[in-house]
Design an enzyme around this catalytic site. Structure first.
Site, PDB file in Angstrom:
ATOM      1  N   THR A 107      57.836 -44.988  32.167  1.00  0.00           N
ATOM      2  CA  THR A 107      56.596 -44.789  32.941  1.00  0.00           C
ATOM      3  C   THR A 107      56.760 -45.256  34.386  1.00  0.00           C
ATOM      4  O   THR A 107      56.315 -44.583  35.319  1.00  0.00           O
ATOM      5  CB  THR A 107      55.454 -45.638  32.330  1.00  0.00           C
ATOM      6  OG1 THR A 107      55.752 -45.904  30.967  1.00  0.00           O
ATOM      7  CG2 THR A 107      54.130 -44.993  32.453  1.00  0.00           C
ATOM      8  N   VAL A 108      57.399 -46.420  34.556  1.00  0.00           N
ATOM      9  CA  VAL A 108      57.505 -46.986  35.906  1.00  0.00           C
ATOM     10  C   VAL A 108      58.578 -46.245  36.724  1.00  0.00           C
ATOM     11  O   VAL A 108      58.348 -45.878  37.879  1.00  0.00           O
ATOM     12  CB  VAL A 108      57.833 -48.498  35.833  1.00  0.00           C
ATOM     13  CG1 VAL A 108      57.948 -49.085  37.232  1.00  0.00           C
ATOM     14  CG2 VAL A 108      56.771 -49.241  35.023  1.00  0.00           C
ATOM     15  N   LYS A 114      60.936 -59.051  33.566  1.00  0.00           N
ATOM     16  CA  LYS A 114      60.583 -60.481  33.453  1.00  0.00           C
ATOM     17  C   LYS A 114      61.414 -61.206  32.408  1.00  0.00           C
ATOM     18  O   LYS A 114      61.741 -62.379  32.567  1.00  0.00           O
ATOM     19  CB  LYS A 114      59.092 -60.659  33.160  1.00  0.00           C
ATOM     20  CG  LYS A 114      58.593 -59.908  31.923  1.00  0.00           C
ATOM     21  CD  LYS A 114      57.884 -58.641  32.303  1.00  0.00           C
ATOM     22  CE  LYS A 114      57.827 -57.662  31.165  1.00  0.00           C
ATOM     23  NZ  LYS A 114      57.059 -56.472  31.480  1.00  0.00           N
ATOM     24  N   VAL A 137      55.955 -59.734  37.449  1.00  0.00           N
ATOM     25  CA  VAL A 137      54.810 -60.599  37.119  1.00  0.00           C
ATOM     26  C   VAL A 137      53.521 -59.939  37.584  1.00  0.00           C
ATOM     27  O   VAL A 137      53.355 -59.658  38.771  1.00  0.00           O
ATOM     28  CB  VAL A 137      54.958 -61.990  37.787  1.00  0.00           C
ATOM     29  CG1 VAL A 137      53.760 -62.867  37.450  1.00  0.00           C
ATOM     30  CG2 VAL A 137      56.254 -62.667  37.357  1.00  0.00           C
ATOM     31  N   GLY A 182      52.243 -56.961  37.236  1.00  0.00           N
ATOM     32  CA  GLY A 182      52.252 -55.544  37.653  1.00  0.00           C
ATOM     33  C   GLY A 182      52.061 -55.340  39.140  1.00  0.00           C
ATOM     34  O   GLY A 182      52.910 -55.720  39.952  1.00  0.00           O
ATOM     35  N   GLY A 218      50.347 -46.491  27.576  1.00  0.00           N
ATOM     36  CA  GLY A 218      51.604 -46.872  28.241  1.00  0.00           C
ATOM     37  C   GLY A 218      51.617 -48.277  28.808  1.00  0.00           C
ATOM     38  O   GLY A 218      52.465 -48.601  29.630  1.00  0.00           O
ATOM     39  N   GLU A 271      54.575 -53.200  25.780  1.00  0.00           N
ATOM     40  CA  GLU A 271      56.034 -53.260  25.791  1.00  0.00           C
ATOM     41  C   GLU A 271      56.588 -52.352  24.704  1.00  0.00           C
ATOM     42  O   GLU A 271      55.873 -51.984  23.759  1.00  0.00           O
ATOM     43  CB  GLU A 271      56.499 -54.698  25.507  1.00  0.00           C
ATOM     44  CG  GLU A 271      56.085 -55.698  26.564  1.00  0.00           C
ATOM     45  CD  GLU A 271      56.676 -55.363  27.917  1.00  0.00           C
ATOM     46  OE1 GLU A 271      57.899 -55.320  28.048  1.00  0.00           O
ATOM     47  OE2 GLU A 271      55.895 -55.125  28.852  1.00  0.00           O
ATOM     48  N   LYS A 302      56.512 -64.297  32.172  1.00  0.00           N
ATOM     49  CA  LYS A 302      55.921 -64.253  33.525  1.00  0.00           C
ATOM     50  C   LYS A 302      55.543 -65.659  33.979  1.00  0.00           C
ATOM     51  O   LYS A 302      55.773 -66.035  35.134  1.00  0.00           O
ATOM     52  CB  LYS A 302      54.700 -63.322  33.514  1.00  0.00           C
ATOM     53  CG  LYS A 302      55.073 -61.868  33.227  1.00  0.00           C
ATOM     54  CD  LYS A 302      53.854 -61.033  32.897  1.00  0.00           C
ATOM     55  CE  LYS A 302      54.241 -59.591  32.587  1.00  0.00           C
ATOM     56  NZ  LYS A 302      53.146 -58.801  32.017  1.00  0.00           N
ATOM     57  N   GLY A 305      51.048 -50.423  33.762  1.00  0.00           N
ATOM     58  CA  GLY A 305      50.842 -49.004  34.065  1.00  0.00           C
ATOM     59  C   GLY A 305      51.855 -48.538  35.097  1.00  0.00           C
ATOM     60  O   GLY A 305      52.311 -49.325  35.938  1.00  0.00           O
TER      61      GLY A 305
HETATM   62  N1  HSE Z   1      53.267 -54.943  28.536  1.00  0.00           N
HETATM   63  C1  HSE Z   1      52.952 -55.543  29.793  1.00  0.00           C
HETATM   64  C2  HSE Z   1      51.468 -55.777  29.847  1.00  0.00           C
HETATM   65  C3  HSE Z   1      53.394 -54.637  30.908  1.00  0.00           C
HETATM   66  O1  HSE Z   1      50.738 -55.301  28.978  1.00  0.00           O
HETATM   67  O2  HSE Z   1      51.002 -56.448  30.745  1.00  0.00           O
HETATM   68  C4  HSE Z   1      53.617 -55.329  32.189  1.00  0.00           C
HETATM   69  O3  HSE Z   1      54.511 -56.381  32.084  1.00  0.00           O
END
Ligand code: HSE
Length: 439
Positions: A14-15, A107, A134, A136, A189, A192, A207, A304
């Site tokens: 996604t990223v 992270k 950390v 997003g 999405g 993890e 984080k 996201g």
């Molecule tokens: N799975 C993580 C969350 C994604 O839900 O925050 C970003 O690290």
């Protein structure tokens, strides 16, 4: 370095896909702001054939991430694969050893190997940027690493996992089950690859370990974090919290204490109406308390594709704008070799209020025995309530009891609950949720 800053991206989830699109669509704006063109040259991902909704036709596909990291056709290695082992670790190391700057959103990798990788980056005069690792899209790393240099931080805490916050928010707002909410978060999405990392608190702990290092100048120590996820939180807890004027959030908290750093990840009660209680859905928030600035809080999307890619792109632009020999600030805010050992303050010394939900046998003397066990440990009760009385149909009936304590220690609470259990009136598990003191 050519006239363009050339990116090699490993990981097109996604990223990664969002980053490719942003770099392509915003090319002219980025060129103007960075003073040079930023282009993706090489990529790597598990599947070559998957449709990611972006044009990869002009990019070189390199099957091995380590080879991609060393490629002469890149200036910056962008690691978006995740995971604390290989290929993420070996490829990031290879990039730094071969003169490539690194941008990563990983992270878990930084929690485990961050100090070593920061040292390699420093030795080679390279940047290791990790804003997206950390919270997003929230630019908290830059703030802690650069803007708060003149501060001694006393506490950093926040909502650091979008999936957990989304689940807790939907459970409260829509009365949905934990499982339904987790499935939605996965479909959207946020979660993890292995969602147990989200719901058991590991992602928050990774984080938090990075934030604690930046806050206190200590080596990154994920194993020193007390860890409790949200899987045991029930609708009953959420409702009882609301009746008492609280909301339950999964918090990561690192505090400087006279005994060392107290780092903990657990569900916590925060007062309704407080800024942190109002952070809903996938939104993250980080709050910092420091001597010079006082308190500040930043909130924004914690997960996201686009939000996380925004942070990755910002890191890339910082590299584009940096001049050789200048602006290569240490990755962890100070040279890695100068980081202090992480002295851990044990959880039994934690001080705070507690919410306790018990199901007990509804017999004369039960309430008195609970109050006695609390008094034996010097615990003062703010409230003790027996809630609705439910007949089980058996000879005994069960009653839910909710206690809220004044400030006490974790050691005292554990001893009191052991005493309550040994009195034999408890039915099932004693739910204990810490109340977070806000300034
Ligand atoms: N799975 C993580 C969350 C994604 O839900 O925050 C970003 O690290």
């Amino acid at each position: 370095m050519s006239n363009s800053l050339r990116l090699g991206i490993a990981g097109l989830g996604t990223v990664g896909a969002a980053l490719v699109r942003i770099v392509q669509e915003k090319h002219d704006m980025l060129t103007a702001r960075c003073g040079q063109s930023v282009v993706v040259t090489c990529v790597n991902a598990r599947s070559k054939s998957k449709d990611r909704g972006v044009d990869l036709s002009n990019l070189t596909w390199i099957d091995d991430p380590v080879e991609l990291a060393k490629s002469d056709d890149i200036d910056v290695y962008v690691e978006l694969m995740g995971g604390d082992g290989d290929p993420a670790y070996s490829s990031v190391k290879a990039a730094l050893e071969n003169g490539k700057h690194v941008v990563t959103a990983n992270k878990a990798l930084l929690a485990k190997h961050g100090v070593e990788l920061a040292e390699i980056a420093e030795q080679n005069g390279l940047l290791l940027n990790y804003e997206a690792a950390v919270a997003g899209g929230i630019p908290i790393i830059k703030v802690m690493r650069e803007s708060l240099t003149a501060n001694s931080v006393t506490r950093v805490f926040g909502i650091l996992n979008g999936t957990c916050n989304y689940i807790l928010t939907r459970m409260e707002d829509d009365g949905l089950s934990f499982e339904e909410c987790l499935k939605d978060a996965q479909d959207l999405g946020f979660a993890e690859a292995d969602p147990t990392f989200d719901i058991e608190g590991n992602d928050t702990a990774h984080k938090l370990s990075i934030l604690a290092s930046l806050a206190f100048g200590t080596r990154i120590a994920p194993d020193a974090i007390y860890l409790e996820g949200i899987t045991k939180i029930t609708i009953e807890d959420i409702e009882a919290a609301r009746e008492l004027g609280y909301r339950i959030k999964l918090l990561g908290v690192a505090t400087k204490t006279p005994n060392g750093v107290e780092s903990r990840v657990h569900p916590a009660m925060v007062p309704l109406g407080s800024a942190i209680a109002e952070i809903g859905g996938v939104t993250n928030a980080v709050s910092i308390e420091a001597d010079t600035v006082g308190s500040l809080m930043m909130s924004g999307p914690g997960a996201g594709g686009d939000a996380t890619a925004s942070a990755v792109a910002g890191d890339i632009c910082d590299i584009a704008k940096s001049k050789p020999g200048h602006q290569h600030g240490p990755a962890l805010g100070q040279p890695a070799h100068s980081l202090l050992p992480h002295e851990r303050s044990q959880m039994r010394a934690h001080e705070g209020g507690y919410f306790i939900r018990l199901t007990v046998q509804d017999k004369p003397g039960t309430m008195a025995s609970i109050a006695t066990r609390m008094a034996e440990q010097g615990i003062s009760l703010e409230s003790i309530v027996q809630r609705k009385h439910k007949k089980s149909g058996d000879e005994d009936s069960h009653a839910p009891i909710i206690l809220v304590t004044h400030e006490t220690t974790e050691h005292a609470i554990n001893a009191a609950l052991e005493g309550v259990k040994s009195d034999g009136r408890l039915v099932g598990h004693a739910q204990m949720i810490r109340i977070e003191k806000l300034t």
